[in-house]
Motif scaffolding. Structure first.
Motif, mmCIF file in Angstrom:
data_model
loop_
_atom_site.group_PDB
_atom_site.id
_atom_site.type_symbol
_atom_site.label_atom_id
_atom_site.label_comp_id
_atom_site.label_asym_id
_atom_site.label_seq_id
_atom_site.Cartn_x
_atom_site.Cartn_y
_atom_site.Cartn_z
ATOM 1 N N MET A 1 -0.834 -13.194 11.027
ATOM 2 C CA MET A 1 -1.419 -12.194 9.392
ATOM 3 C C MET A 1 -2.527 -11.863 9.559
ATOM 4 O O MET A 1 -3.638 -13.244 9.940
ATOM 5 N N THR A 2 -3.130 -10.624 9.156
ATOM 6 C CA THR A 2 -4.048 -10.224 9.434
ATOM 7 C C THR A 2 -5.009 -10.283 7.650
ATOM 8 O O THR A 2 -4.176 -9.648 7.175
ATOM 9 N N SER A 3 -5.960 -10.137 7.735
ATOM 10 C CA SER A 3 -6.255 -9.837 6.164
ATOM 11 C C SER A 3 -7.974 -9.864 6.424
ATOM 12 O O SER A 3 -8.458 -10.492 7.382
ATOM 13 N N THR A 4 -8.413 -9.456 4.925
ATOM 14 C CA THR A 4 -9.746 -9.532 4.640
ATOM 15 C C THR A 4 -10.108 -10.251 3.291
ATOM 16 O O THR A 4 -9.192 -10.647 3.006
ATOM 17 N N ALA A 5 -11.319 -10.298 2.923
ATOM 18 C CA ALA A 5 -11.958 -10.884 1.960
ATOM 19 C C ALA A 5 -11.442 -10.235 0.948
ATOM 20 O O ALA A 5 -11.392 -10.556 -0.463
ATOM 21 N N GLU A 6 -11.458 -8.603 0.719
ATOM 22 C CA GLU A 6 -11.504 -7.710 0.003
ATOM 23 C C GLU A 6 -9.531 -8.053 -0.005
ATOM 24 O O GLU A 6 -9.106 -7.213 0.992
ATOM 25 N N PRO A 7 -9.159 -7.938 -1.400
ATOM 26 C CA PRO A 7 -7.651 -8.225 -1.619
ATOM 27 C C PRO A 7 -6.895 -6.362 -0.913
ATOM 28 O O PRO A 7 -6.224 -6.450 -1.475
ATOM 29 N N ASP A 8 -8.006 -5.641 -0.951
ATOM 30 C CA ASP A 8 -7.333 -3.989 -1.483
ATOM 31 C C ASP A 8 -6.287 -3.857 -0.489
ATOM 32 O O ASP A 8 -5.006 -3.304 -1.122
ATOM 33 N N GLU A 9 -6.283 -4.568 0.353
ATOM 34 C CA GLU A 9 -4.585 -4.544 1.499
ATOM 35 C C GLU A 9 -5.096 -5.033 2.660
ATOM 36 O O GLU A 9 -5.960 -6.396 2.851
ATOM 37 N N LEU A 10 -3.623 -6.280 1.965
ATOM 38 C CA LEU A 10 -3.843 -6.651 3.695
ATOM 39 C C LEU A 10 -2.491 -6.418 4.473
ATOM 40 O O LEU A 10 -1.518 -6.012 3.640
ATOM 41 N N ARG A 11 -2.158 -7.486 5.617
ATOM 42 C CA ARG A 11 -0.548 -6.530 6.307
ATOM 43 C C ARG A 11 -0.718 -8.428 6.824
ATOM 44 O O ARG A 11 -0.929 -9.477 6.731
ATOM 45 N N THR A 12 1.016 -8.542 6.399
ATOM 46 C CA THR A 12 1.867 -9.681 7.382
ATOM 47 C C THR A 12 2.673 -8.916 8.348
ATOM 48 O O THR A 12 2.011 -7.509 8.946
ATOM 49 N N ASP A 13 3.169 -9.520 8.737
ATOM 50 C CA ASP A 13 4.537 -9.305 10.165
ATOM 51 C C ASP A 13 5.045 -8.207 9.781
ATOM 52 O O ASP A 13 5.315 -7.282 10.608
ATOM 53 N N ARG A 14 5.366 -8.157 8.332
ATOM 54 C CA ARG A 14 6.470 -7.294 8.314
ATOM 55 C C ARG A 14 6.071 -6.280 6.867
ATOM 56 O O ARG A 14 6.652 -4.728 7.110
ATOM 57 N N LEU A 15 4.458 -6.572 6.893
ATOM 58 C CA LEU A 15 4.713 -5.342 4.794
ATOM 59 C C LEU A 15 3.181 -5.074 5.321
ATOM 60 O O LEU A 15 2.305 -5.813 6.109
ATOM 61 N N LEU A 16 2.765 -3.938 4.461
ATOM 62 C CA LEU A 16 2.012 -3.777 4.106
ATOM 63 C C LEU A 16 1.118 -3.825 2.559
ATOM 64 O O LEU A 16 2.635 -3.020 2.270
ATOM 65 N N LEU A 17 1.231 -4.286 2.443
ATOM 66 C CA LEU A 17 0.654 -5.064 0.707
ATOM 67 C C LEU A 17 -0.632 -4.338 0.036
ATOM 68 O O LEU A 17 -2.075 -4.560 1.089
ATOM 69 N N ARG A 18 -0.702 -3.090 -0.358
ATOM 70 C CA ARG A 18 -2.286 -2.481 -0.879
ATOM 71 C C ARG A 18 -1.699 -2.005 -2.575
ATOM 72 O O ARG A 18 -1.016 -2.025 -3.043
ATOM 73 N N ARG A 19 -3.400 -1.734 -2.701
ATOM 74 C CA ARG A 19 -3.669 -1.353 -3.900
ATOM 75 C C ARG A 19 -2.933 -0.488 -4.948
ATOM 76 O O ARG A 19 -2.375 0.412 -4.190
ATOM 77 N N VAL A 20 -2.364 -0.328 -6.026
ATOM 78 C CA VAL A 20 -1.584 0.384 -6.203
ATOM 79 C C VAL A 20 -2.977 2.043 -6.727
ATOM 80 O O VAL A 20 -3.291 1.098 -7.214
ATOM 81 N N THR A 21 -1.359 2.863 -6.545
ATOM 82 C CA THR A 21 -2.475 3.858 -7.058
ATOM 83 C C THR A 21 -1.800 5.230 -7.804
ATOM 84 O O THR A 21 -0.133 4.609 -7.826
ATOM 85 N N PRO A 22 -2.286 5.811 -8.703
ATOM 86 C CA PRO A 22 -1.508 6.795 -9.553
ATOM 87 C C PRO A 22 -0.430 7.556 -8.888
ATOM 88 O O PRO A 22 1.084 7.862 -9.451
ATOM 89 N N GLY A 23 -0.475 7.981 -7.643
ATOM 90 C CA GLY A 23 0.899 8.520 -6.732
ATOM 91 C C GLY A 23 1.983 7.187 -6.576
ATOM 92 O O GLY A 23 3.116 7.884 -6.117
ATOM 93 N N ASP A 24 1.854 5.727 -6.660
ATOM 94 C CA ASP A 24 3.053 4.806 -6.684
ATOM 95 C C ASP A 24 3.769 4.405 -8.505
ATOM 96 O O ASP A 24 5.050 3.989 -8.532
ATOM 97 N N VAL A 25 3.990 5.788 -9.142
ATOM 98 C CA VAL A 25 4.650 6.176 -10.397
ATOM 99 C C VAL A 25 5.691 6.153 -9.545
ATOM 100 O O VAL A 25 6.550 5.428 -10.829
ATOM 101 N N ARG A 26 6.252 6.788 -9.208
ATOM 102 C CA ARG A 26 8.025 7.291 -8.884
ATOM 103 C C ARG A 26 8.325 5.740 -9.080
ATOM 104 O O ARG A 26 9.746 5.405 -9.194
ATOM 105 N N ALA A 27 7.596 5.190 -7.291
ATOM 106 C CA ALA A 27 8.634 3.450 -7.117
ATOM 107 C C ALA A 27 8.351 2.194 -8.110
ATOM 108 O O ALA A 27 9.091 2.146 -7.948
ATOM 109 N N ALA A 28 7.458 2.908 -9.034
ATOM 110 C CA ALA A 28 6.959 1.956 -9.789
ATOM 111 C C ALA A 28 8.429 1.825 -10.834
ATOM 112 O O ALA A 28 8.732 1.024 -11.678
ATOM 113 N N ILE A 29 8.413 3.080 -11.519
ATOM 114 C CA ILE A 29 9.894 3.609 -12.167
ATOM 115 C C ILE A 29 10.208 3.158 -12.120
ATOM 116 O O ILE A 29 11.941 2.348 -12.251
#
Length: 178
Positions: A1-29
């Motif tokens: 797993m790689t990551s940075t000190a800033e948590p805006d985005e983290l990557r794991t072996d299988r996932l991308l964890l990224r800061r939420v945006t207004p474009g995520d509204v459909r998925a959030a609902i």
């Protein structure tokens, strides 16, 4: 797993964890309003409007605190399969990070929740070792309690919230040192 000190985005072996945006509204609902993802939520699922407001609040947490809940994506497809991460929280007067996650039910049982949670916990341990990570579960939510145990957390007590009683979990090494 790689990551940075800033948590805006983290990557794991299988996932991308990224800061939420207004474009995520459909998925959030879709994720947050699903009755199955709220099986252990005493308040039940939020309406579509409430879920959209939750997403907007998470964006404010990022802007204000520099940390918040991520959209959890499958990198190959770009599909948002859930949301989770850390948020500043106060538990019984102590500042903590609260670990939260919700995933689409069709992605349950694949180890995504522990994988996302480990990345969040590892980041917090490197960047904010002074602030403990807690997991708060409904007393009947045995699936989340099993995830907490897989992550090395132990049930350390109970607390009351506006929604009712909850179980509080902390990393075992943190509880042994206390």
């Amino acid at each position: 797993m790689t990551s940075t000190a800033e948590p805006d985005e983290l990557r794991t072996d299988r996932l991308l964890l990224r800061r939420v945006t207004p474009g995520d509204v459909r998925a959030a609902i879709a994720v947050l309003s699903d009755p199955e993802t709220n099986r252990f939520n005493p308040s039940g699922p939020p309406s579509a409007e409430q879920a959209a407001k939750m997403l907007a609040e998470w964006q404010l947490h990022w802007a204000r605190d520099g940390i918040g809940y991520w959209a959890v994506e499958l990198p190959g497809s770009g599909e948002v399969i859930g949301f989770g991460g850390l948020r500043h929280h106060e538990l019984d007067g102590e500042p903590t990070f609260n670990l939260f996650y919700r995933f689409r039910p069709r992605h349950w049982g694949r180890g995504y929740a522990p994988e996302m949670a480990r990345a969040a916990i590892d980041w917090a341990g490197r960047v904010r070792p002074d602030r403990p990570v807690t997991i708060i579960t409904d007393p009947g939510n045995t699936p989340s309690q099993r995830v907490a145990e897989k992550l090395g957390f132990a049930h350390v007590g109970d607390s009351d919230t506006a929604s009712g009683p909850v179980l509080v979990w902390r990393r075992q090494e943190a509880t042994m040192a206390a």
